[in-house]
Design an enzyme around this catalytic site. Structure first.
Site, mmCIF file in Angstrom:
data_model
loop_
_atom_site.group_PDB
_atom_site.id
_atom_site.type_symbol
_atom_site.label_atom_id
_atom_site.label_comp_id
_atom_site.label_asym_id
_atom_site.label_seq_id
_atom_site.Cartn_x
_atom_site.Cartn_y
_atom_site.Cartn_z
ATOM 1 C CG ASP A 71 178.573 19.054 42.058
ATOM 2 O OD1 ASP A 71 179.588 18.511 41.565
ATOM 3 O OD2 ASP A 71 177.815 18.500 42.870
ATOM 4 N N GLY A 98 174.954 15.404 49.933
ATOM 5 C CA GLY A 98 174.059 14.604 50.750
ATOM 6 C C GLY A 98 173.447 13.453 49.978
ATOM 7 C CG HIS A 99 172.748 10.253 51.665
ATOM 8 N ND1 HIS A 99 173.699 9.486 51.049
ATOM 9 C CD2 HIS A 99 173.227 10.524 52.898
ATOM 10 C CE1 HIS A 99 174.707 9.281 51.880
ATOM 11 N NE2 HIS A 99 174.451 9.919 53.012
#
Ligand SMILES: *[C@@H]1O[C@H](CO)[C@@H](O)[C@H](O)[C@H]1NC(C)=O
Ligand SMILES: *[C@@H]1O[C@H](CO)[C@@H](O)[C@H](O)[C@H]1NC(C)=O
Ligand SMILES: *[C@@H]1O[C@H](CO)[C@@H](O)[C@H](O)[C@H]1NC(C)=O
Ligand SMILES: *[C@@H]1O[C@H](CO)[C@@H](O)[C@H](O)[C@H]1NC(C)=O
Ligand SMILES: *[C@@H]1O[C@H](CO)[C@@H](O)[C@H](O)[C@H]1NC(C)=O
Ligand SMILES: *[C@@H]1O[C@H](CO)[C@@H](O)[C@H](O)[C@H]1NC(C)=O
Ligand SMILES: *[C@@H]1O[C@H](CO)[C@@H](O)[C@H](O)[C@H]1NC(C)=O
Ligand SMILES: *[C@@H]1O[C@H](CO)[C@@H](O)[C@H](O)[C@H]1NC(C)=O
Ligand SMILES: *[C@@H]1O[C@H](CO)[C@@H](O)[C@H](O)[C@H]1NC(C)=O
Length: 893
Positions: free
Chosen positions: A793, A678-679
């Site tokens: 990640d 997402g942002h």
């Protein structure tokens, strides 16, 4: 001729049908009944499901109203079934005008007030069910007029007073089912020789206050299959003359009354003899009656269909007759809390279907027969509180179904057989208060299945705490107190994340109390008293929001104790006998100001020393920017940092509105980054806190697992100076975001690629220090955090730098929250714990399907006993605490 008659008949039928279907008028009788029903409806004050909405005088035909059924001619209401609709109100006497009613079922609602005596006018009634309501007052004796009744259920109400005699005596000779259970009915069972209840098959009167004897006349009900008189105050000799006449009996429950045995409460044989011909008998319960006598060998002549026998809580003495093993279909045998002596008959092992055996709280002696291990279905074995000697049989390893093993308070000696570690379904292991010696076998300590508790206290165990204990990530309580266990408390105990109770007191443990114990997210009680522990009491304990009872007394702890956090409710009693402790607890000596620097220098020196080593390994990785999916494994990371952490960040409530305001409506100008999930937006809260808001992509949120909230709670507890702190989490069905503190120096990526905006490159020293930070953060996630987390990640953009260029790992655990994402290509599946695996939710599952064993955790005696499936279904006075603590953990989050 015949065909003519026939067509004549069809024609008439057609006319009638047409009249009924299309006629505007309904029969005058039905009009009256419709008015009665509407009048009944007007006394229903609450209809939460809108069940009675269809009931009105225009619109739908009365025979099509919810719960209403008419006869074939559609001119009489014959059935009114409104069960389970949560209706509230009173039962209107006007129902008596539905004179053709065959079935009246208002069960499982909230009807209160009295049962209207007028119901006695419903002379056609076959079935009357008013159970599971809030009805009070007396049972109207007019119900005795209901001569057609087959089924009468008034159970689970608040009915009081005596049972009206006409109900049994003038009542229906076709009555098959009578249930008055779980009320407050008093007096005797009103049955005399004139009464005819010849058709009766079920008589359920349990949980009332009935007194007197079981009436002789009941023996006329020779069709009885189910007789449940449990939990009353009935007295007299066990009703052997009565049950002798009931060859069809399947369930006989007489527990928790004041029955005595024959011959002045000395002889149980006549009663068991009277049951020998009941060839369908499946369950026999005589518990809690003060029955005196020996268990007669004739018990072995009961029907082989018998599956449960409860004789607990009586005064039975003598030995267990080996003939009992004839009952080959038995699944449950409960003889606990009697005065039985002698040995456990090895013949028990012939009862191959046994699932639960309770022999606790007797005076059984001798050794535990190794042959018990032949009972392959055995799920629960309770031999506690006897005088058993010898050692625990090695053969128990074959009990692959065993869930609960209680051997506490005996005189068992020898060592704990390592083979117990093969009982991979074990949930409870209680060997406390015996004479067991030796060490705790690592096989047993490594029983991952233990989801309830491990109690080895009050034995003579020695040696260290096995590291394997850390595998018990579902266990709720561990009690190893009062042994001779030595060595240190391994920090790995912090992996037992479900732990609520930990007692290590009364051993000779030494060294530090690991900070990981304070981070256990559910720990409520910790007792490490009477050991030789030294050093500071870790800050993490003071900061834990869950602790209720703590005992550090009689150790060698030192340092300064505040009266804040978890310590605020403690008294000096929790700290006695530690000469080095000082602080603000009442009764404790005040602290002199000490030189605080010393305690800082050591960790700093250590980490400086460790840094070059670490970075020889990790530096090339940084340069190659190939962090992604690299598992940086590092043992023994610096855990002391929690001490430096300021007060536990309260997780404030920040509303979605506030987030919108803070980020200018998530405007493009506040966007500071985008990633796989997402942002990220920057923003300033009203109190000038600078935050970063990571909004999970709606694509991803679509897949966010239902456990989002719970997992977030756990992630919030993953605290380390090299992990970004989650300030709070904003979760709406269509919007999920993490609120994080804004890091002034941006991400590592920005520094490695100055063109991305930030000016500075990094020198070697800074890179080394960053990689040390990252390694420590990741090591914490892998080994010490409340849940083990694999990042999946890890990359420069996820490594953030604060003002003094300390690196903080961000985005950890997000992979975990998104179903399926990265599951398959995670590099190390053995480390990766899926959400269902890593968290607790102990199942209640017991051996036989459908048998819910309900229990409650207690920490001293730890567990009360469980009762049979029927109890879970119907309940009894022996308190049933249906809240299983493990479920509770899952729900509170
Ligand atoms: C019920 O029947 C009684 C007697 O037949 C009558 O007085 C009463 O009005 C009836 N009630 C209703 C609601 O029809
Ligand atoms: C009666 O019920 C029908 C169907 O539920 C509804 O359409 C109608 O408006 C109701 N009439 C009255 C007077 O409540
Ligand atoms: C009840 O409703 C069904 C359809 O829902 C209809 O076929 C039937 O005729 C109705 N019965 C009466 C008595 O109105
Ligand atoms: C009512 O109708 C059903 C079939 O629709 C039939 O089986 C039943 O016998 C009938 N009952 C009476 C009393 O006529
Ligand atoms: C029950 O029967 C007795 C006599 O057999 C009679 O006196 C009494 O009125 C009846 N009561 C009811 C409620 O039927
Ligand atoms: C019921 O049994 C008793 C004996 O137990 C007998 O005297 C009595 O006549 C029986 N009553 C009926 C109605 O059969
Ligand atoms: C055990 O129970 C089963 C099922 O109830 C039955 O079929 C079987 O005959 C029983 N065994 C014996 C020996 O009675
Ligand atoms: C069991 O107790 C009885 C007395 O209740 C006693 O006579 C008998 O010897 C005891 N048996 C054993 C094996 O202790
Ligand atoms: C007994 O009835 C009460 C309501 O009066 C209910 O709450 C309770 O659950 C019932 N007990 C059992 C064991 O069914």
């Amino acid at each position: 001729m015949g065909s003519c008659k026939f067509s004549m008949f069809s024609f008439l039928c057609l006319i009638i049908i047409l009249f009924v279907v299309y006629g505007e008028e309904i029969s005058p009788q039905l009009v009256k009944e419709r008015i009665s029903l509407l009048s009944f409806k007007s006394d229903v004050v609450l209809d939460p499901e809108g069940a009675l909405e269809s009931w009105n005088s225009s619109g739908i035909h009365v025979c099509n109203w919810t719960g209403v059924k008419c006869n074939n001619a559609s001119d009489r209401v014959v059935q009114l079934d409104l069960s389970g609709l949560s209706l509230r109100g009173r039962i209107s006497p006007v129902l008596a005008n539905l004179s053709s009613l065959l079935v009246l079922d208002l069960s499982r609602n909230f009807f209160e007030g009295h049962i209207p005596a007028e119901l006695g006018d419903l002379l056609q009634l076959r079935q009357l069910s008013l159970s599971w309501n809030l009805l009070g007052g007396n049972i109207p004796e007019e119900l005795g007029f209901l001569h057609q009744l087959v089924y009468l259920d008034l159970g689970n109400n608040r009915l009081a007073g005596d049972i009206p005699a006409p109900l049994f005596c003038n009542g229906s000779s076709s009555l098959q089912y009578m249930d008055l259970s779980n009320n407050s009915l008093t007096g005797k069972i009103p049955l005399n020789n004139e009464c005819k209840l010849g058709a009766l098959r079920f008589l359920l009167l349990w949980s009332n206050r009935l007194v007197g004897r079981v009436p002789r006349a009941l023996s006329n009900s020779s069709n009885l299959e189910w007789l449940d008189l449990e939990s009353n105050m009935l007295s007299g000799e066990l009703p052997s003359e009565i049950v002798r006449k009931m060859p069809k009996l399947q369930f006989l429950y007489l527990s928790y009354n004041d029955f005595v045995s024959h011959d002045g409460n000395t002889n149980l044989e006549p009663f068991f003899a009277s049951l020998v011909n009941s060839s369908n008998l499946q369950e026999l319960e005589l518990a809690g009656n003060n029955l005196l006598g020996e268990i007669p060998p004739i018990i072995g002549d009961l029907s082989t269909n018998c599956v449960q026998i409860h004789l607990e809580e009586n005064i039975l003495y003598g030995s267990i007759p080996s003939s009992i093993s004839n009952l080959v279909n038995l699944t449950l045998l409960n003889l606990s809390s009697n005065l039985l002596n002698g040995t456990i008959p090895p013949e028990l092992c012939r009862m191959g279907k046994l699932e639960r055996v309770y022999l606790s709280n007797n005076s059984l002696s001798g050794e535990i027969p190794a042959a018990l291990a032949n009972i392959s279905h055995l799920g629960l074995l309770d031999l506690s509180k006897n005088k058993l000697t010898g050692s625990i049989p090695d053969s128990f390893a074959y009990l692959s179904q065993l869930r609960r093993l209680f051997l506490y308070e005996n005189q068992l000696s020898g060592t704990i057989p390592p083979s117990l570690g093969q009982c991979v379904n074990l949930e409870i292991l209680d060997l406390s208060s015996n004479d067991i010696s030796g060490t705790i076998p690592s096989e047993v300590a490594g029983l991952r299945s233990l989801k309830l508790y491990l109690n080895l206290s009050r034995n003579h165990l020695h040696g260290p705490l096995p590291l394997e204990l850390s595998k018990m990530d579902m266990v709720l309580a561990i009690d190893l107190s009062s042994n001779n266990l030595s060595g240190t408390i391994p920090p790995q105990l912090g992996s037992c994340i479900a732990l609520e109770y930990l007692n290590l007191s009364g051993n000779v443990l030494e060294g530090l109390l690991p900070a990981t114990i304070g981070q256990l997210p559910y720990l409520k009680e910790l007792d490490v008293s009477s050991n030789q522990l030294s050093g500071n009491i870790p800050q993490s304990i003071e900061e834990s929001p869950t602790f209720k009872h703590l005992n550090f007394s009689f150790n060698k702890f030192s340092g300064n104790i505040s009266n804040k956090g978890a310590f605020s409710s403690l008294t000096i009693d929790s700290f006695r006998g530690n000469d080095g402790l000082c602080g603000e607890i009442k009764g404790m000596p005040n602290c002199q100001r000490r030189n605080a620097h010393l305690s800082f220098i050591l960790p700093v020196l250590l980490s400086l020393f460790a840094t070059p080593l670490l970075c020889m390994f990790a530096y090339p990785l940084v340069l190659r920017l190939r962090f992604r999916r690299q598992m940086v494994i590092l043992n023994g990371g610096d855990l002391g940092d929690e001490d430096k952490e300021t007060k536990d960040l309260k997780h404030p409530r920040i509303s979605y509105r506030e987030l919108i305001e803070a980020t200018g409506g998530f405007s493009a100008s506040s966007l500071i980054g985008s990633g796989q999930f997402g942002h990220v937006y920057k923003g300033v809260l009203q109190d000038n806190t600078r935050i970063a808001v990571k909004v999970l992509d709606s694509k991803a949120t679509g897949e966010i697992s239902g456990s989002f909230k719970r997992e977030c709670q756990v992630l919030k507890r993953a605290k380390h100076r090299n992990l970004i702190k989650i300030i709070t989490i904003c979760s709406k069905p269509d919007f999920k975001a993490f609120v994080l503190p804004l890091m002034s120096n941006g991400s590592l990526e920005g520094h490695l690629y100055p063109s991305h905006g930030l000016n500075t490159g990094l020198d070697l020293i800074q890179l080394v220090s960053i990689c040390n930070d990252v390694a420590q953060g990741v090591a914490y996630l892998h080994h010490y955090s409340p849940v083990r987390v694999v990042h999946c990640d890890l990359k420069p953009s996820n490594i953030l730098l604060d003002e003094d260029m300390t690196a903080l790992v961000a985005d950890f655990g997000i992979a975990r929250l998104i179903k399926g994402a990265d599951d398959s290509n995670s590099t190390d599946d053995s480390v990766f714990l899926s959400s269902s695996d890593g968290l607790l939710c102990g199942s209640v599952g017991y051996i036989a399907p459908g048998q819910i064993v309900s229990e409650t955790i207690l920490t001293k005696k730890l567990w009360s006993q469980s009762k049979s499936n029927r109890d879970a279904k119907e309940g009894r006075k022996h308190s049933i605490e249906t809240i299983l603590e493990t479920d509770f953990i899952c729900n509170v989050l």
